[in-house]
Structure formats: structure tokens, C-alpha cells
Design a protein around this motif. Structure first.
Motif, PDB file in Angstrom:
ATOM      1  N   GLU A   1      43.885  45.097  36.953  1.00  0.00           N
ATOM      2  CA  GLU A   1      44.993  44.744  37.840  1.00  0.00           C
ATOM      3  C   GLU A   1      45.675  46.006  38.368  1.00  0.00           C
ATOM      4  O   GLU A   1      46.035  46.083  39.548  1.00  0.00           O
ATOM      5  CB  GLU A   1      45.993  43.872  37.080  1.00  0.00           C
TER       6      GLU A   1
ATOM      7  N   ASP B   1      43.700  47.455  41.129  1.00  0.00           N
ATOM      8  CA  ASP B   1      43.322  46.500  42.175  1.00  0.00           C
ATOM      9  C   ASP B   1      41.806  46.316  42.171  1.00  0.00           C
ATOM     10  O   ASP B   1      41.139  46.370  43.204  1.00  0.00           O
ATOM     11  CB  ASP B   1      43.791  46.984  43.552  1.00  0.00           C
TER      12      ASP B   1
ATOM     13  N   ALA C   1      40.088  43.691  40.306  1.00  0.00           N
ATOM     14  CA  ALA C   1      39.653  42.397  39.766  1.00  0.00           C
ATOM     15  C   ALA C   1      38.534  41.815  40.617  1.00  0.00           C
ATOM     16  O   ALA C   1      38.488  42.007  41.833  1.00  0.00           O
ATOM     17  CB  ALA C   1      40.831  41.432  39.711  1.00  0.00           C
TER      18      ALA C   1
ATOM     19  N   ASP D   1      36.220  38.498  42.101  1.00  0.00           N
ATOM     20  CA  ASP D   1      36.554  37.217  42.730  1.00  0.00           C
ATOM     21  C   ASP D   1      36.342  36.087  41.726  1.00  0.00           C
ATOM     22  O   ASP D   1      35.217  35.849  41.272  1.00  0.00           O
ATOM     23  CB  ASP D   1      35.668  37.008  43.959  1.00  0.00           C
ATOM     24  N   VAL D   2      37.411  35.397  41.371  1.00  0.00           N
ATOM     25  CA  VAL D   2      37.310  34.356  40.355  1.00  0.00           C
ATOM     26  C   VAL D   2      36.518  33.153  40.848  1.00  0.00           C
ATOM     27  O   VAL D   2      35.944  32.390  40.046  1.00  0.00           O
ATOM     28  CB  VAL D   2      38.718  33.928  39.892  1.00  0.00           C
TER      29      VAL D   2
ATOM     30  N   GLU E   1      34.131  30.415  38.719  1.00  0.00           N
ATOM     31  CA  GLU E   1      34.416  28.985  38.641  1.00  0.00           C
ATOM     32  C   GLU E   1      33.244  28.163  39.138  1.00  0.00           C
ATOM     33  O   GLU E   1      32.901  27.119  38.575  1.00  0.00           O
ATOM     34  CB  GLU E   1      35.679  28.674  39.437  1.00  0.00           C
TER      35      GLU E   1
ATOM     36  N   THR F   1      37.999  38.090  34.238  1.00  0.00           N
ATOM     37  CA  THR F   1      38.297  37.702  35.614  1.00  0.00           C
ATOM     38  C   THR F   1      39.166  36.450  35.673  1.00  0.00           C
ATOM     39  O   THR F   1      40.147  36.379  36.436  1.00  0.00           O
ATOM     40  CB  THR F   1      36.998  37.469  36.399  1.00  0.00           C
ATOM     41  N   VAL F   2      38.836  35.448  34.862  1.00  0.00           N
ATOM     42  CA  VAL F   2      39.568  34.186  34.897  1.00  0.00           C
ATOM     43  C   VAL F   2      41.002  34.359  34.409  1.00  0.00           C
ATOM     44  O   VAL F   2      41.956  33.897  35.053  1.00  0.00           O
ATOM     45  CB  VAL F   2      38.827  33.103  34.087  1.00  0.00           C
TER      46      VAL F   2
ATOM     47  N   GLY G   1      42.610  37.099  34.341  1.00  0.00           N
ATOM     48  CA  GLY G   1      43.268  37.979  35.294  1.00  0.00           C
ATOM     49  C   GLY G   1      43.812  37.213  36.485  1.00  0.00           C
ATOM     50  O   GLY G   1      44.856  37.556  37.050  1.00  0.00           O
ATOM     51  N   ALA G   2      43.107  36.141  36.866  1.00  0.00           N
ATOM     52  CA  ALA G   2      43.534  35.348  38.014  1.00  0.00           C
ATOM     53  C   ALA G   2      44.554  34.276  37.646  1.00  0.00           C
ATOM     54  O   ALA G   2      45.473  33.985  38.415  1.00  0.00           O
ATOM     55  CB  ALA G   2      42.307  34.686  38.662  1.00  0.00           C
ATOM     56  N   TYR G   3      44.397  33.678  36.458  1.00  0.00           N
ATOM     57  CA  TYR G   3      45.215  32.522  36.102  1.00  0.00           C
ATOM     58  C   TYR G   3      46.183  32.768  34.954  1.00  0.00           C
ATOM     59  O   TYR G   3      47.055  31.935  34.694  1.00  0.00           O
ATOM     60  CB  TYR G   3      44.307  31.338  35.721  1.00  0.00           C
TER      61      TYR G   3
END
Length: 413
Positions: free
Chosen positions: A67, A70, A72, A74-75, A79, A258-259, A261-263
């Protein structure tokens, strides 16, 4: 080897949980070759590299570091791949993937480890030296290196690669919360490494990383650290922490980092469905391991010892709930987990006597008693009797030391 011999389909759980997973039967030489290739692809060309424990705590740290750069991934790709796996695992579908090359080619995350400018090298306490050697071999000279949630038992076995890296990379930052030997910590810091060690009974490494990085993290990251801590320190007040721990165990390192990091700690619906699906089998294995437990009285402690392929933390929690001061889970692969309680805070001392280490209430070891496959065959057919004996002997030795120390304190008074 005939694949059918290690295929769990149609085999009673009471039998296959006594054996290691398929990965155990994959030759180390081939595993090392694959690990070397993946590490090289992740490290080469990166502006920073993170060596992190592959559990929820270590991977949360990796997500935080990405993070700040910058960097990360693509989640959406993860998914999509996870949704495909859920469909493939559905017994009502006929097009389940069997792991062939065509299925792998269709996986949008197959090269994820090589995409981020912050390379991630997942490691364990016994592979830290190898991970450092791989960074030394493949990283550019001016990278930033981070090591997260890993503690070397002794400085000597990481000295050579770490000293070489300290001469070549721009910076080395090391975040952890395990109990460090003072001499080891001093030796690491003497190399110019920014080593930050949190209180092992108050912080997880995600907490340490969050407060150590010079970056304005939003509340999502603070919450992720708190929920990770809830499981890592076995506080167990937030039900989401079990989801994070289970998901980190079942997902690949890139996927988990990644997940979350996104959620953050609130996992998306697809992940929750995946975790719920896998948890059915997990609970059955826990029940089997608890049923196999035998309680031993060692000194003033009640020690429950069991065997099997299972989730050791949950098994230990159940055994503690049944009155055990400490729990030992001997695994089919030859290692063992030792878990303590308020009444037993010497897990790391026991583990230290049988080729291991860790925290006062959570430690691991792998006794040096396996010389060939016949030893493993006996291990499986006797449910780890030799391993049990050496670990119980270590408990007895620690009990004697504790009793002697208490007697000495009383005499001084």
C-alpha cells in the motif's frame, strides 16, 4: 508413486487425517526448484522485496507495505479465479479442473507473484536463511528489503546472507513481535537494520508494521491489524479473525495479501463462501484430533497430546476447554505445535529442547528423530509415539527447571 495412494477421495477421514497432505510426498528437490523459480520471478526487477511469514499476520504486513508503494495487485483477478474454483469444486458440475496445464493457462493469477513492483517471498521460521539468500541472488542492489513476522532462533544461520545484503541494498527494515534473544537482536541491529520488535503479548506484527511505516493509513488498515491481532494473540473476541486465519491458510500468499489489501478485515462474499465451504472439512478434522487426545500429568501441569492433520489452534482451544493446561498436536509430517494457557506459559521453553521455538503460549518444533521413511512409517502407524515421547520428556525437563527455580526463590526469601 501411484496417485491413488495419496488421493483422499473415498478414503475414510479416520485414515487420511493420520497421513500428511500430498505436498509431503513431493520431493524436496523439486519443491526447491519450484520455490527458487517463483522467488526469482518475484524478486527480479522489484523496487522493494518483502520476506514475510505466510500466515495472516505476516501477509497483512506485506499488504501494508505494498500500500505504501502503491503496488497492490488487481483484486478482481483473484475474485474471478476464486469464483471459478468454487464452481469447479461443486459436485454438481462436470467440468471441474483437474490441475492440467490448460486450466493453469486460464488462471488470471498464475503470474501474480511476478506482477507487483514489491516482490513477496513467503517464508517460515526455518526457511528464512534461504529466502535471504534468494533476495541476495536476484534483487537489484538498490532495493528496500522488509522482513516481517519472522524471528531467527540464532543469528549465525542468517548471518552470511543478511550481512551481504546490508552491504548492497538501500535499507533493511524488520518488523516482528516474537521473543528475540538479546544477542541476536543486537547483532541484527549492528548491521544497520531497522529492527522493531513489539510486545509479543500485546501486539501482532501487523500492529508493529502499521505504526512503523511512515504512511497515513486509513481506518481500514487499523481495523485489519486489530482483527489480525485478535487471532494471532488468541484473544478471540472478533469472529472475523477466524475467517482471516482460515483464509490465509487456504489461499495463496499473493491472493491473501491482495484481498485483505483491498477489503481489510471484511472479506468479500466470494471469499466468505470459499471459507465456509472449506470449514466443513476443517471442523471434522478438529473433532477427530480431539477424540484422539490423551492427557498426561507432568509436574503441576495437565498436558493433552493428540495426533493428526488438523487446525492446531482450534484443537488446542478445545483441549484447554476440557481442562488441559497445555496441548500438543503432533502432525503427520513430523512437526508438532505446543499451545499453553494462563496456567502454562513455557511452550517456547519446551519447544526449544526439541528443535523449535516460539512464544510462551504458542510454539512449534520438529524433533530430530526421522532418519528415513521407515521412521515416518512408524510415525504414521503409531500416531507419532516417538515424537510424543521426546516432547513429553521436554515437558518433564522444563517442569524440573521451573520447580528448581521456584525452590531457589523460596530459599532466597
Amino acid at each position: 508413486m501411484d496417485d491413488d495412494l495419496i488421493d483422499e477421495a473415498g478414503v475414510p477421514r479416520s485414515r487420511y487425517t493420520r497421513l500428511p497432505g500430498k505436498g509431503f510426498f513431493y520431493p524436496d528437490s523439486l519443491d526447491e526448484e519450484r520455490g527458487e523459480r517463483l522467488a526469482k520471478e518475484a524478486i527480479e526487477g522489484s523496487e522493494a522485496v518483502v520476506i514475510a511469514d505466510s500466515d495472516a499476520d505476516g501477509l497483512a504486513c506485506a499488504a501494508m507495505i505494498r500500500e505504501t508503494y502503491d503496488a497492490a495487485l488487481d483484486v478482481a483477478d483473484f475474485e474471478s479465479a476464486l469464483a471459478a474454483r468454487l464452481r469447479d469444486d461443486d459436485p454438481e458440475t462436470d467440468d471441474a479442473s483437474d490441475g492440467d496445464s490448460e486450466a493453469e493457462d486460464d488462471d488470471p493469477t498464475a503470474d501474480a507473484h511476478a506482477r507487483s513492483p514489491v516482490g513477496l517471498v513467503a517464508a517460515g521460521p526455518y526457511s528464512l536463511d534461504t529466502s535471504l539468500e534468494r533476495v541476495l541472488a536476484y534483487a537489484d542492489a538498490d532495493i528496500d528489503l522488509f522482513v516481517c513476522d519472522l524471528c531467527p532462533d540464532e543469528y549465525e544461520w542468517i548471518a552470511e546472507p543478511l550481512e551481504a545484503l546490508s552491504e548492497t541494498v538501500d535499507s533493511i527494515r524488520w518488523f516482528d513481535h516474537h521473543q528475540w534473544d538479546d544477542e541476536t537482536a543486537a547483532a541484527v541491529r549492528d548491521l544497520g537494520v531497522d529492527l522493531v520488535i513489539g510486545e509479543s503479548d500485546e501486539e501482532c506484527t501487523a500492529d508493529v508494521t502499521l505504526r512503523s511505516l511512515d504512511y497515513e493509513f486509513d481506518d481500514r488498515w487499523t481495523e485489519l491489524a486489530a482483527v489480525t491481532r485478535d487471532h494471532d494473540l488468541w484473544i478471540k473476541e472478533d469472529p472475523r479473525s477466524d475467517d482471516l486465519a482460515d483464509y490465509s491458510y487456504w489461499a495463496g500468499s499473493e491472493e491473501y495479501a491482495t484481498v485483505v489489501g483491498a477489503y481489510g478485515a471484511d472479506l468479500p462474499e466470494t471469499v466468505e463462501e470459499f471459507v465456509a465451504d472449506r470449514r466443513v472439512e476443517k471442523e471434522a478434522r478438529i473433532d477427530a484430533a480431539v477424540d484422539r487426545a490423551v492427557v498426561h500429568e507432568v509436574g503441576d501441569w495437565s498436558v493433552a497430546v493428540t495426533y493428526g492433520r488438523c487446525s492446531q489452534n482450534e484443537v488446542a482451544e478445545t483441549l484447554r476447554g476440557e481442562g488441559a493446561d497445555a496441548a500438543v498436536i503432533v502432525k503427520p509430517a513430523g512437526s508438532a505445535s505446543i499451545r499453553g494457557s494462563e496456567g502454562f506459559q513455557h511452550a517456547h521453553e519446551v519447544a526449544g529442547k526439541v528443535n523449535g521455538g516460539g512464544h510462551p503460549q504458542a510454539a512449534g518444533c520438529k524433533p530430530d528423530i526421522y532418519d528415513d521413511m521407515l521412521d515416518y512409517a512408524q510415525h504414521w502407524t503409531t500416531e507419532g509415539q516417538a515424537c510424543r515421547r521426546v516432547i513429553l520428556a521436554a515437558f518433564e525437563a522444563v517442569a524440573e527447571e521451573v520447580a528448581a527455580a521456584e525452590t531457589g526463590e523460596e530459599s532466597e526469601e
